[in-house]
Design an enzyme around this catalytic site. Structure first.
Site, PDB file in Angstrom:
ATOM      1  N   HIS A  30       0.732  -1.375  -0.217  1.00 47.04           N
ATOM      2  CA  HIS A  30      -0.061   0.003  -0.045  1.00 47.04           C
ATOM      3  C   HIS A  30       0.992   1.246  -0.014  1.00 47.04           C
ATOM      4  O   HIS A  30       2.153   1.053   0.003  1.00 47.04           O
ATOM      5  CB  HIS A  30      -0.828  -0.068   1.269  1.00 47.04           C
ATOM      6  CG  HIS A  30      -0.114   0.167   2.485  1.00 47.04           C
ATOM      7  ND1 HIS A  30       0.628  -1.165   2.934  1.00 47.04           N
ATOM      8  CD2 HIS A  30       0.094   1.286   3.561  1.00 47.04           C
ATOM      9  CE1 HIS A  30       1.117  -0.427   4.050  1.00 47.04           C
ATOM     10  NE2 HIS A  30       0.846   0.524   4.353  1.00 47.04           N
ATOM     11  N   ASP A  32       0.859   5.482   1.999  1.00 44.78           N
ATOM     12  CA  ASP A  32       0.329   5.855   3.169  1.00 44.78           C
ATOM     13  C   ASP A  32      -0.567   7.032   2.876  1.00 44.78           C
ATOM     14  O   ASP A  32      -1.338   7.380   3.897  1.00 44.78           O
ATOM     15  CB  ASP A  32       1.251   6.225   4.012  1.00 44.78           C
ATOM     16  CG  ASP A  32       2.212   5.145   4.502  1.00 44.78           C
ATOM     17  OD1 ASP A  32       1.581   3.970   4.539  1.00 44.78           O
ATOM     18  OD2 ASP A  32       3.155   5.231   4.913  1.00 44.78           O
ATOM     19  N   HIS A  56       4.732   0.046   0.091  1.00 45.53           N
ATOM     20  CA  HIS A  56       5.374  -0.762   0.689  1.00 45.53           C
ATOM     21  C   HIS A  56       4.561  -1.919   1.321  1.00 45.53           C
ATOM     22  O   HIS A  56       3.215  -1.558   1.456  1.00 45.53           O
ATOM     23  CB  HIS A  56       6.269   0.117   1.744  1.00 45.53           C
ATOM     24  CG  HIS A  56       5.243   1.110   2.483  1.00 45.53           C
ATOM     25  ND1 HIS A  56       4.873   2.235   2.026  1.00 45.53           N
ATOM     26  CD2 HIS A  56       4.939   0.820   3.650  1.00 45.53           C
ATOM     27  CE1 HIS A  56       4.100   2.805   2.803  1.00 45.53           C
ATOM     28  NE2 HIS A  56       3.904   2.006   3.951  1.00 45.53           N
ATOM     29  N   ARG A 111       7.348  -9.410  16.081  1.00 47.10           N
ATOM     30  CA  ARG A 111       7.853  -8.308  15.559  1.00 47.10           C
ATOM     31  C   ARG A 111       7.459  -7.073  16.039  1.00 47.10           C
ATOM     32  O   ARG A 111       6.233  -6.827  16.091  1.00 47.10           O
ATOM     33  CB  ARG A 111       7.876  -8.327  14.172  1.00 47.10           C
ATOM     34  CG  ARG A 111       8.227  -7.181  13.264  1.00 47.10           C
ATOM     35  CD  ARG A 111       7.811  -7.506  11.749  1.00 47.10           C
ATOM     36  NE  ARG A 111       8.112  -6.675  10.778  1.00 47.10           N
ATOM     37  CZ  ARG A 111       7.720  -5.296  10.632  1.00 47.10           C
ATOM     38  NH1 ARG A 111       6.774  -4.989  11.119  1.00 47.10           N
ATOM     39  NH2 ARG A 111       8.293  -4.612   9.478  1.00 47.10           N
TER      40      ARG A 111
END
Length: 661
Positions: A539, A541, A611, A621
């Site tokens: 996507h 931002d 990204h 994570r």
């Protein structure tokens, strides 16, 4: 601004570029004390707003129109004075240092006297950033349309409403007002004019309409006018870059840098601002992204329109001009060959296009010069700069070649945009310590789903998400549910990251937080076999990614106000979870980042940087995700009890949902 015809050798041009900096550095020493009669536009604006809330609409109109007129006059006076003084005091015959500084002082004095004579007290009047933002966003026209409506001036109300709506196309209420004005008796379409329309864009749009209708003769006239207005606007934009620059985090009472370094700071800011005029002139009101291929399109339209009018010499000139911008364009190359064969001779591109490209390439060279040597000299020069000798000017260090200073000594550059195969990208290490990473990671333990409206698996059913917003962390800290020290650390490290991003990308205006979210993704045991999904889909931002059309649409529901993004990683002891950049097709990976404690990836938020995050297949994570905006209207709000204020708290709303990895 610098309007040099770049036909001299590089070192001579550098000399001329350099001398534009010193008048500004020395300007504060030469201010005089005379006064004029032009009223400050921010005071007029304030008077208009106060009159509005008193329902004194005639005063609203009087003060607001005065404010708009004053604002425009101040801007134009600065442009005229800076350009005029450069022409009056030139460096053509300078051969010694004393002659050089004599011209510098005369030019600075000329600018000060000229501006003060034309605008009076405003030459020394400081206007707040909030007021300037209001004028940039055309807020005065919102007040005007309401005042004119109350005064029964429907034609002027329609023009004010239309002007405001052009820069605020998402304003639903104004859209409704415009429809009401159109339905009023006595109001026609001629009343709906954009009072702030930029002449070069207005002429270009008119030319496109005529071209599409088949009126090639009319289109030629408008496109030629648009080109003249564009180059004029370019000169004005660059002149406005010669004003005072912002040097944050520098206490000038304790300033220990040499004159050369001070000049370098200013020169870098000015040069970057000038270079950005290409983008500024192609951005339509109410939009954040520039029109693609804007200036070359003028020559493309013109070459075909001239062909249709059987004016092949002019068509060839325009086609050759287009090829200056796109040398490998097969279609235009075929056109050029056709025109050459038909005419039996060749013609050069237009002189203004050649000049424009020479200057642009020189600026680009200055912005990237010495990037290879920089890595070898990284420990020898302050602020990761490359120094270039500028003849009579002292040695100037160009920090912009690979980005600005990193603010903190321990932060290290790992990869720049070139290494990450994109634009406006950076990878940094040591933004956090190991101890800070561990403390922040612990914050997410008791706040599962926060920031995702309670959803524990918002992007994939194969991972569980725990998150913490700054607000929630501070609330838990004051309630004693998490250590207050840890909550404060969350705030402090996000501010640290903001300063680094703002400095590295050499932003001329303040970068505000739009949303901040600490999030951990944990692979769900038993659901990792044969996974082919992503932890977070590809996507962008601030726009809606459309891989099939190879476009990114900057429209709701995208967060169009976001300008920069950053991910600050807290650990690397997991499998998968790599951050990836892709092409617009959302498939072709251009760069990959393996998270670890203290590593941060930063990038501009638009369609140039699609990204996502690869699947986390084992372990947990954790990262702090941050989105930034240059528009203070959309800055983030973090509130705290009045008994425990935090210095420099971010302001605005907290409802924005997290949407990144």
């Amino acid at each position: 601004m610098c309007c040099l015809l770049l036909v001299e050798p590089l070192d001579q041009v550098l000399d001329k570029l350099c001398v534009h900096i010193l008048p500004i550095v020395l300007q504060s020493l030469l201010l005089s004390s005379s006064y004029g009669s032009l009223e400050p536009f921010d005071l007029l604006y304030n008077n208009a707003v106060e009159a509005f809330y008193r329902s004194e609409y005639e005063d609203v109109v009087r003060f607001m129109e005065g404010a708009l007129s004053s604002y425009a006059e101040v801007r134009q006076s600065k442009v005229r004075c800076r350009i005029g003084c450069q022409d009056q005091h030139r460096f053509d015959s300078v051969s010694t240092d004393l002659q050089f500084f004599d011209v510098v002082l005369k030019r600075a004095s000329c600018q000060n006297e000229c501006i003060e004579e034309k605008v009076g007290t405003q030459s020394m009047h400081k206007v707040s950033e909030d007021v300037i933002q209001d004028f940039n966003r055309r807020i005065p026209y919102n007040y005007l349309q309401l005042a004119y409506q109350k005064l029964k001036h429907s034609d002027k109300a329609a023009a004010a409403a239309h002007t405001y709506f052009q820069a605020n196309p998402e304003h639903v209420e104004m859209d409704q007002n415009l429809e009401q004005y159109k339905a009023l008796e006595g109001t026609d379409l001629d009343h709906f004019v954009d009072r702030e329309a930029r002449p070069h864009q207005r002429s270009f749009s008119a030319g496109v309409k005529l071209y599409d209708s088949g009126d090639y003769e009319g289109a030629i006239a408008m496109f030629e006018e648009a080109l003249q207005e564009y180059y004029k606007a370019d000169v004005e934009c660059r002149a406005l870059c010669l004003g005072p620059q912002r040097f944050e985090e520098q206490d000038h009472l304790l300033y220990r840098y040499s004159l050369s370094e001070l000049i370098s700071d200013h020169f870098t800011q000015v040069l970057y601002c000038e270079h950005e005029c290409v983008r500024d002139l192609a951005v339509r009101p109410g939009r954040l992204s520039p029109m693609e291929n804007y200036l070359p399109l003028h020559y493309d339209y013109l070459q075909f329109a001239y062909f249709q009018m059987n004016m092949l010499e002019q068509a060839l000139e325009c086609a050759q001009s287009y090829l200056l911008f796109h040398e490998a364009d097969d279609f235009m190359t075929d056109n050029v060959e056709y025109y050459q064969e038909t005419l039996g001779r060749d013609l050069r591109p237009r002189e203004n296009a050649e000049w424009y490209l020479r200057r642009h390439k020189l600026e680009t060279e200055l912005l990237v010069i010495g990037s290879e040597n920089l890595r070898m000299q990284d420990n020898m020069l302050p602020n990761r700069c490359v120094c270039v000798s500028l003849s009579l000017c002292v040695c100037v260090c160009l920090c912009v070649c690979v980005g600005g200073p990193l603010v903190y000594d321990n932060v290290q550059l790992v990869q720049d945009s070139l290494a990450l195969n994109g634009s406006q990208r950076v990878l940094l290490d040591n933004v956090l310590t190991v101890e800070e990473c561990a403390e922040l990671k612990h914050l997410t333990v008791t706040m599962a789903g926060d920031g995702y409206r309670g959803k524990t698996s918002p992007h994939t059913p194969n991972e569980r998400f725990e998150g913490a917003t700054v607000l929630k962390a501070l609330q838990y800290g004051y309630e004693g549910r998490v250590p207050l020290k840890s909550a404060r650390l969350f705030y402090d490290v996000s501010e640290r990251a903001r300063r680094v991003i703002e400095s590295y990308f050499l932003l001329n205006s303040t970068l505000h937080f739009s949303y901040t979210h600490l999030v951990c993704r944990t692979a769900i045991t038993g659901q990792q076999d044969h996974r082919n999904d992503l932890s977070h889909p590809i996507h962008a931002d601030n726009c809606l990614l459309d891989p099939e059309a190879n476009e990114c649409w900057k429209e709701p529901p995208a967060y169009t106000y976001r300008d920069y993004s950053a991910l600050l990683y807290l650990n690397g002891d997991f499998e998968g979870g790599e951050f990836i950049f892709t092409e617009m097709d959302a498939k072709t990976v251009t760069a990959q980042v393996k998270p670890k404690c203290g590593r941060m990836v930063g990038f501009s938020s638009g369609g140039e940087n699609p990204h996502g995050v690869r699947a986390v297949t084992r372990g947990q994570r954790c990262a702090v995700a941050m989105w930034f905006t240059l528009d203070p209207l959309f800055r983030e709000l973090v509130s705290t009890p009045p008994t425990a204020p935090l210095h420099g708290m971010r302001l605005h709303c907290i409802w924005v949902q997290n949407d990144n990895g």
